[in-house]
Structures are given as C-alpha cells and as structure tokens.
Design a protein around this motif. Structure first.
Motif, PDB file in Angstrom:
ATOM      1  N   ARG A 133       0.840  -1.207   0.000  1.00  0.00           N
ATOM      2  CA  ARG A 133       0.000   0.000   0.000  1.00  0.00           C
ATOM      3  C   ARG A 133       0.873   1.254   0.000  1.00  0.00           C
ATOM      4  N   PRO A 134       0.731   2.101  -1.027  1.00  0.00           N
ATOM      5  CA  PRO A 134       1.526   3.324  -1.067  1.00  0.00           C
ATOM      6  C   PRO A 134       0.976   4.375  -0.103  1.00  0.00           C
ATOM      7  N   HIS A 135       1.820   5.332   0.274  1.00  0.00           N
ATOM      8  CA  HIS A 135       1.405   6.423   1.159  1.00  0.00           C
ATOM      9  C   HIS A 135       1.843   7.746   0.553  1.00  0.00           C
ATOM     10  N   GLY A 136       1.321   8.812   1.095  1.00  0.00           N
ATOM     11  CA  GLY A 136       1.718  10.132   0.610  1.00  0.00           C
ATOM     12  C   GLY A 136       0.667  10.775  -0.265  1.00  0.00           C
ATOM     13  N   GLU A 137       1.009  11.942  -0.786  1.00  0.00           N
ATOM     14  CA  GLU A 137       0.055  12.778  -1.505  1.00  0.00           C
ATOM     15  C   GLU A 137      -0.531  12.112  -2.745  1.00  0.00           C
ATOM     16  N   ASP A 138       0.290  11.392  -3.502  1.00  0.00           N
ATOM     17  CA  ASP A 138      -0.204  10.767  -4.734  1.00  0.00           C
ATOM     18  C   ASP A 138      -0.358   9.254  -4.580  1.00  0.00           C
ATOM     19  N   ALA A 139      -0.741   8.823  -3.370  1.00  0.00           N
ATOM     20  CA  ALA A 139      -0.873   7.379  -3.093  1.00  0.00           C
ATOM     21  C   ALA A 139      -1.910   6.725  -4.003  1.00  0.00           C
ATOM     22  N   GLY A 140      -3.015   7.427  -4.273  1.00  0.00           N
ATOM     23  CA  GLY A 140      -4.058   6.851  -5.123  1.00  0.00           C
ATOM     24  C   GLY A 140      -3.550   6.548  -6.516  1.00  0.00           C
ATOM     25  N   GLU A 141      -2.862   7.528  -7.112  1.00  0.00           N
ATOM     26  CA  GLU A 141      -2.304   7.332  -8.458  1.00  0.00           C
ATOM     27  C   GLU A 141      -1.300   6.179  -8.461  1.00  0.00           C
ATOM     28  N   LYS A 142      -0.442   6.145  -7.432  1.00  0.00           N
ATOM     29  CA  LYS A 142       0.554   5.071  -7.350  1.00  0.00           C
ATOM     30  C   LYS A 142      -0.117   3.711  -7.213  1.00  0.00           C
ATOM     31  N   SER A 143      -1.225   3.675  -6.456  1.00  0.00           N
ATOM     32  CA  SER A 143      -1.905   2.386  -6.248  1.00  0.00           C
ATOM     33  C   SER A 143      -2.492   1.855  -7.549  1.00  0.00           C
ATOM     34  N   VAL A 144      -2.985   2.750  -8.401  1.00  0.00           N
ATOM     35  CA  VAL A 144      -3.517   2.321  -9.699  1.00  0.00           C
ATOM     36  C   VAL A 144      -2.385   1.761 -10.557  1.00  0.00           C
ATOM     37  N   GLN A 145      -1.233   2.443 -10.527  1.00  0.00           N
ATOM     38  CA  GLN A 145      -0.086   1.944 -11.297  1.00  0.00           C
ATOM     39  C   GLN A 145       0.351   0.563 -10.793  1.00  0.00           C
ATOM     40  N   THR A 146       0.406   0.391  -9.469  1.00  0.00           N
ATOM     41  CA  THR A 146       0.780  -0.905  -8.881  1.00  0.00           C
ATOM     42  C   THR A 146      -0.193  -1.997  -9.306  1.00  0.00           C
ATOM     43  N   GLU A 147      -1.477  -1.681  -9.261  1.00  0.00           N
ATOM     44  CA  GLU A 147      -2.512  -2.642  -9.657  1.00  0.00           C
ATOM     45  C   GLU A 147      -2.332  -3.051 -11.118  1.00  0.00           C
ATOM     46  N   ILE A 148      -2.015  -2.089 -11.976  1.00  0.00           N
ATOM     47  CA  ILE A 148      -1.839  -2.402 -13.394  1.00  0.00           C
ATOM     48  C   ILE A 148      -0.566  -3.214 -13.617  1.00  0.00           C
ATOM     49  N   GLU A 149       0.468  -2.910 -12.867  1.00  0.00           N
ATOM     50  CA  GLU A 149       1.702  -3.705 -12.976  1.00  0.00           C
ATOM     51  C   GLU A 149       1.437  -5.167 -12.607  1.00  0.00           C
ATOM     52  N   GLN A 150       0.558  -5.388 -11.623  1.00  0.00           N
ATOM     53  CA  GLN A 150       0.304  -6.745 -11.135  1.00  0.00           C
ATOM     54  C   GLN A 150      -0.750  -7.498 -11.953  1.00  0.00           C
ATOM     55  N   HIS A 151      -1.624  -6.758 -12.633  1.00  0.00           N
ATOM     56  CA  HIS A 151      -2.730  -7.394 -13.372  1.00  0.00           C
ATOM     57  C   HIS A 151      -2.910  -6.730 -14.743  1.00  0.00           C
ATOM     58  N   THR A 152      -1.831  -6.524 -15.437  1.00  0.00           N
ATOM     59  CA  THR A 152      -1.839  -5.735 -16.674  1.00  0.00           C
ATOM     60  C   THR A 152      -2.868  -6.234 -17.683  1.00  0.00           C
ATOM     61  N   LYS A 153      -2.946  -7.521 -17.873  1.00  0.00           N
ATOM     62  CA  LYS A 153      -3.793  -8.074 -18.944  1.00  0.00           C
ATOM     63  C   LYS A 153      -5.281  -7.876 -18.697  1.00  0.00           C
ATOM     64  N   LEU A 154      -5.665  -7.586 -17.456  1.00  0.00           N
ATOM     65  CA  LEU A 154      -7.089  -7.465 -17.130  1.00  0.00           C
ATOM     66  C   LEU A 154      -7.655  -6.084 -17.445  1.00  0.00           C
ATOM     67  N   TYR A 155      -6.770  -5.125 -17.721  1.00  0.00           N
ATOM     68  CA  TYR A 155      -7.243  -3.750 -17.887  1.00  0.00           C
ATOM     69  C   TYR A 155      -7.123  -3.257 -19.320  1.00  0.00           C
ATOM     70  N   ARG A 156      -8.141  -2.518 -19.730  1.00  0.00           N
ATOM     71  CA  ARG A 156      -8.169  -1.912 -21.070  1.00  0.00           C
ATOM     72  C   ARG A 156      -7.860  -0.419 -20.987  1.00  0.00           C
TER      73      ARG A 156
END
Length: 202
Positions: free
Chosen positions: A91-114
């Motif tokens: 789980r990322p922290h800090g001001e842009d944690a939400g944006e970082k979390s989306v990037q992390t999710e895409i790195e881990q499940h790239t094929k599931l997202y369009r």
C-alpha cells in the motif's frame, strides 16, 4: 465497500472519479459502466468527505472536492452497481498514493485492464510504459474525459451532452492550460467545436 477483487477493464484514480462525479452525466455512468478503483483511492475519497466541509462556499475547490468525493463513493457502497474496489499491496502512502496504487494494480494485473483513467501526466506515462511492455494487451492510460466518451460510445448520451459534460469537468477542475486540454482530448475522436468555447478545445 467490499474488496471483492472483481476487476473490470476500466480502472479509475481518485481525482478522475471526483472530476467525473461532478458532471451531469455521473448518474448515467453509474447506471451503464463497470468501473474498478483501488482501496487506496476509495479511502482518499472517504478522507475528502470527512475533512472537507460540505458547507464551504459554492465554486470553491474545497466544495468541489467534497461533493465530488461524496458522489463518487455512492456506487462503490451500493451492491447493485458494477463498481468494485481491489486491494493494493504493498500500500503506497503520501500525496499521490491513489495514483501510485492504480499503477501498482496495473503492474500486477496488466492483462485485465483496457483503460486506466487519470489526469496525472506522469502517472499516465508510467502506466502506458507498463502496457507497452506487455504484448498481450492493448491497454492505455487516458484522461478522465475518456470516461464520458465511453458513455457516448455506448449510446447513453448525445454528442451535445458529452461535449457539455467535458466542458463542465475541465472548467470545474481548472484543467484549462494547454497541456491539460491536449491530454483531455488526446484519445477522443469527437469534434466539440459546435458546443464548447475554443479555450476548452485543442
């Protein structure tokens, strides 16, 4: 909110959810699109509702963020909608944690997202690099206006409604600089010159 780990092909970050929830087309998005966000973005929305006053003056940034966050949370708390949250680990922290979390999710499940929806230029670039490195997907990171385009593409709003909602979003968010305008329209094959002033068009 349920971390039900159902991953829809469109993932949206905090700022994009606020921006779109503040448009007149939000109820139609809730009724017609399937969206995913991360638990980090969900908690950011909750924090905005808790910490920003609903009584702050109309037209202020504080009121815009409070109202947009409150509206954005509704479908994630409603089991009858197709809006889901997924856990982000680590789980990322800090001001842009939400944006970082989306990037992390895409790195881990790239094929599931369009599509990954974010206004953050650096975030979109980083996500597009992740998509580019995965041959099995044609995923793309795009600006929040693209969510409205998906609604138009489904035939759930008119071109006029789409263009006016884009204008509403760009003005409300203050996304009126050259780069923001370019990003907003980059992936959208619609001519809105009939409906919007030229300062909101590329």
């Amino acid at each position: 909110m349920v971390d039900d780990a159902v991953r829809h092909p469109v993932i949206v970050d905090t700022d994009a959810l606020i921006a779109v929830a503040n448009t007149g087309l939000w109820s139609r998005i809730m009724d017609n699109l399937q969206l995913t966000t991360t638990n980090v973005c969900y908690h950011e929305l909750q924090r905005h509702v808790r910490e920003l006053s609903e009584y702050s003056p109309e037209e202020t940034r504080e009121r815009w963020v409070h109202d947009g966050s409150k509206r954005a949370l509704e479908p994630f708390d409603d089991e009858d909608t197709s809006f889901t949250t997924v856990p982000c680990v680590p789980r990322p922290h800090g001001e842009d944690a939400g944006e970082k979390s989306v990037q992390t999710e895409i790195e881990q499940h790239t094929k599931l997202y369009r599509f990954a929806i974010s206004m953050d230029k650096h975030g979109r670039r980083a996500i597009n690099r992740v998509f580019a490195d995965t041959e099995e997907t044609t995923g793309k990171a795009v600006a929040p206006t693209f969510l409205l385009y998906l609604l138009l593409d489904e035939g759930k709003c008119t071109v006029a409604e789409f263009c006016q909602a884009c204008g509403e979003m760009l003005r409300g968010e203050g996304w009126t600089g050259y780069q923001a305008i370019e990003a907003a329209w980059a992936a959208i094959p619609v001519d809105c010159s009939q409906y919007l002033q030229s300062d909101l068009l590329p």
